[in-house]
Design a protein around this motif. Structure first.
Motif, short mmCIF file in Angstrom:
data_model
loop_
_atom_site.label_atom_id
_atom_site.label_comp_id
_atom_site.label_asym_id
_atom_site.label_seq_id
_atom_site.Cartn_x
_atom_site.Cartn_y
_atom_site.Cartn_z
N ASP A 24 0.84 -1.18 0.00
CA ASP A 24 0.00 0.00 0.00
C ASP A 24 0.88 1.25 0.00
OD1 ASP A 24 -1.65 2.22 1.50
OD2 ASP A 24 -3.09 0.73 0.76
N ARG A 25 0.43 2.30 -0.68
CA ARG A 25 1.21 3.53 -0.79
C ARG A 25 1.47 4.19 0.56
NH1 ARG A 25 -1.02 6.45 -6.27
NH2 ARG A 25 -1.13 4.53 -7.46
N ARG A 26 0.62 3.93 1.53
CA ARG A 26 0.80 4.54 2.84
C ARG A 26 1.92 3.88 3.64
NH1 ARG A 26 -5.34 3.79 4.41
NH2 ARG A 26 -4.80 1.89 3.31
N ASP A 27 2.42 2.74 3.16
CA ASP A 27 3.45 2.00 3.89
C ASP A 27 4.87 2.52 3.66
OD1 ASP A 27 1.48 0.41 4.90
OD2 ASP A 27 1.78 -1.22 3.47
N PHE A 28 5.07 3.34 2.64
CA PHE A 28 6.41 3.83 2.33
C PHE A 28 6.35 5.31 1.97
CE2 PHE A 28 4.58 1.79 -1.41
CZ PHE A 28 4.63 2.82 -2.35
N SER A 29 7.51 5.96 2.03
CA SER A 29 7.57 7.38 1.68
C SER A 29 8.02 7.54 0.24
CB SER A 29 8.54 8.11 2.61
OG SER A 29 9.86 7.73 2.33
N ALA A 30 7.73 8.69 -0.33
CA ALA A 30 8.17 8.98 -1.68
C ALA A 30 9.69 9.03 -1.74
CB ALA A 30 7.56 10.30 -2.15
N GLY A 31 10.31 9.48 -0.67
CA GLY A 31 11.77 9.56 -0.63
C GLY A 31 12.44 8.21 -0.75
N GLU A 32 11.86 7.19 -0.15
CA GLU A 32 12.44 5.84 -0.24
C GLU A 32 12.46 5.35 -1.68
OE1 GLU A 32 11.37 3.42 3.75
OE2 GLU A 32 9.62 4.19 2.65
N VAL A 33 11.35 5.55 -2.38
CA VAL A 33 11.26 5.09 -3.76
C VAL A 33 12.13 5.96 -4.66
CG1 VAL A 33 9.69 4.63 -5.68
CG2 VAL A 33 8.93 4.22 -3.35
N THR A 34 12.16 7.26 -4.40
CA THR A 34 12.99 8.17 -5.20
C THR A 34 14.46 7.77 -5.10
OG1 THR A 34 11.43 9.98 -4.90
CG2 THR A 34 13.66 10.57 -5.53
N ARG A 35 14.93 7.48 -3.90
CA ARG A 35 16.33 7.05 -3.72
C ARG A 35 16.61 5.77 -4.50
NH1 ARG A 35 15.45 9.19 1.27
NH2 ARG A 35 14.74 7.23 2.18
N ALA A 36 15.69 4.81 -4.41
CA ALA A 36 15.89 3.53 -5.11
C ALA A 36 15.90 3.73 -6.62
CB ALA A 36 14.79 2.55 -4.72
N MET A 37 14.97 4.52 -7.14
CA MET A 37 14.90 4.74 -8.59
C MET A 37 16.12 5.51 -9.08
SD MET A 37 12.19 3.21 -9.72
CE MET A 37 12.55 1.94 -8.53
N SER A 38 16.59 6.47 -8.30
CA SER A 38 17.79 7.24 -8.67
C SER A 38 19.00 6.32 -8.74
CB SER A 38 18.05 8.36 -7.67
OG SER A 38 17.02 9.31 -7.73
N ARG A 39 19.12 5.43 -7.76
CA ARG A 39 20.25 4.50 -7.75
C ARG A 39 20.20 3.53 -8.92
NH1 ARG A 39 20.64 1.75 -2.16
NH2 ARG A 39 22.34 0.66 -3.21
N LEU A 40 19.00 3.24 -9.42
CA LEU A 40 18.87 2.37 -10.59
C LEU A 40 19.17 3.11 -11.90
CD1 LEU A 40 15.71 0.22 -9.84
CD2 LEU A 40 18.06 -0.57 -10.08
N GLY A 41 19.22 4.44 -11.83
CA GLY A 41 19.56 5.22 -13.02
C GLY A 41 18.39 5.95 -13.66
N PHE A 42 17.22 5.92 -13.02
CA PHE A 42 16.07 6.64 -13.55
C PHE A 42 16.15 8.11 -13.13
CE2 PHE A 42 14.41 2.27 -13.18
CZ PHE A 42 14.00 2.08 -14.50
N THR A 43 15.56 8.98 -13.94
CA THR A 43 15.52 10.41 -13.64
C THR A 43 14.34 10.68 -12.72
OG1 THR A 43 16.47 10.92 -15.78
CG2 THR A 43 15.37 12.72 -14.62
N CYS A 44 14.60 11.31 -11.59
CA CYS A 44 13.55 11.64 -10.63
C CYS A 44 13.44 13.15 -10.52
CB CYS A 44 13.87 11.04 -9.26
SG CYS A 44 13.95 9.24 -9.28
N ARG A 45 12.23 13.61 -10.32
CA ARG A 45 11.97 15.04 -10.18
C ARG A 45 11.26 15.30 -8.86
NH1 ARG A 45 9.75 16.28 -16.20
NH2 ARG A 45 11.75 16.11 -17.25
N SER A 46 11.55 16.48 -8.31
CA SER A 46 10.91 16.85 -7.05
C SER A 46 9.51 17.39 -7.33
CB SER A 46 11.75 17.89 -6.31
OG SER A 46 11.86 19.04 -7.11
N THR A 47 8.84 17.80 -6.28
CA THR A 47 7.48 18.30 -6.38
C THR A 47 7.41 19.51 -7.31
OG1 THR A 47 7.13 17.60 -4.12
CG2 THR A 47 5.52 19.12 -5.01
N PRO A 48 6.49 19.50 -8.29
CA PRO A 48 6.37 20.65 -9.19
C PRO A 48 6.01 21.92 -8.43
CG PRO A 48 5.01 18.83 -9.95
CD PRO A 48 5.55 18.46 -8.61
N GLY A 49 6.64 23.02 -8.80
CA GLY A 49 6.31 24.30 -8.19
C GLY A 49 7.23 24.68 -7.06
#
Length: 106
Positions: free
Chosen positions: A54-79
């Protein structure tokens, strides 16, 4: 690559994430996002699909760190990363004077 999301350990491989996200329609991005292939996905949507949690079980930061380490481009909150304004914002009095057509006080 081994990473921890929501206190659980996952072995993620970039090609497997690409395959998992193939054919998945991205939800509207309102917060942090990750670019996978040619599409931009909300990080929480990606996290839910790769962890099956469930999305409530993890933070966006945890997934962002994992995706960045895999080489995907991550962006912060728009605005939040918007360019700074040219100068200080006008006060309420200055705004009212400008709306009424009065000459600006110096």
């Amino acid at each position: 690559m081994r990473c921890v999301i929501a206190r659980f350990s996952f072995d993620l491989v970039k090609s497997e994430v690409l395959e998992l996200m193939k054919g998945v329609r991205p939800e509207p991005v309102t917060g942090e996002s990750v670019i996978i292939g040619r599409r931009t996905y909300p990080v929480k949507q990606v996290g839910e699909l790769i962890t099956k949690q469930d999305r409530r079980d993890f933070s966006a930061g945890e997934v962002t760190r994992a995706m960045s380490r895999l080489g995907f481009t991550c962006r912060s909150t728009p605005g939040l990363g918007a360019a700074p304004t040219a100068g200080p914002l006008p006060t309420a009095l200055q705004t009212a004077e400008a709306l009424l057509g009065a000459p600006a006080a110096v």
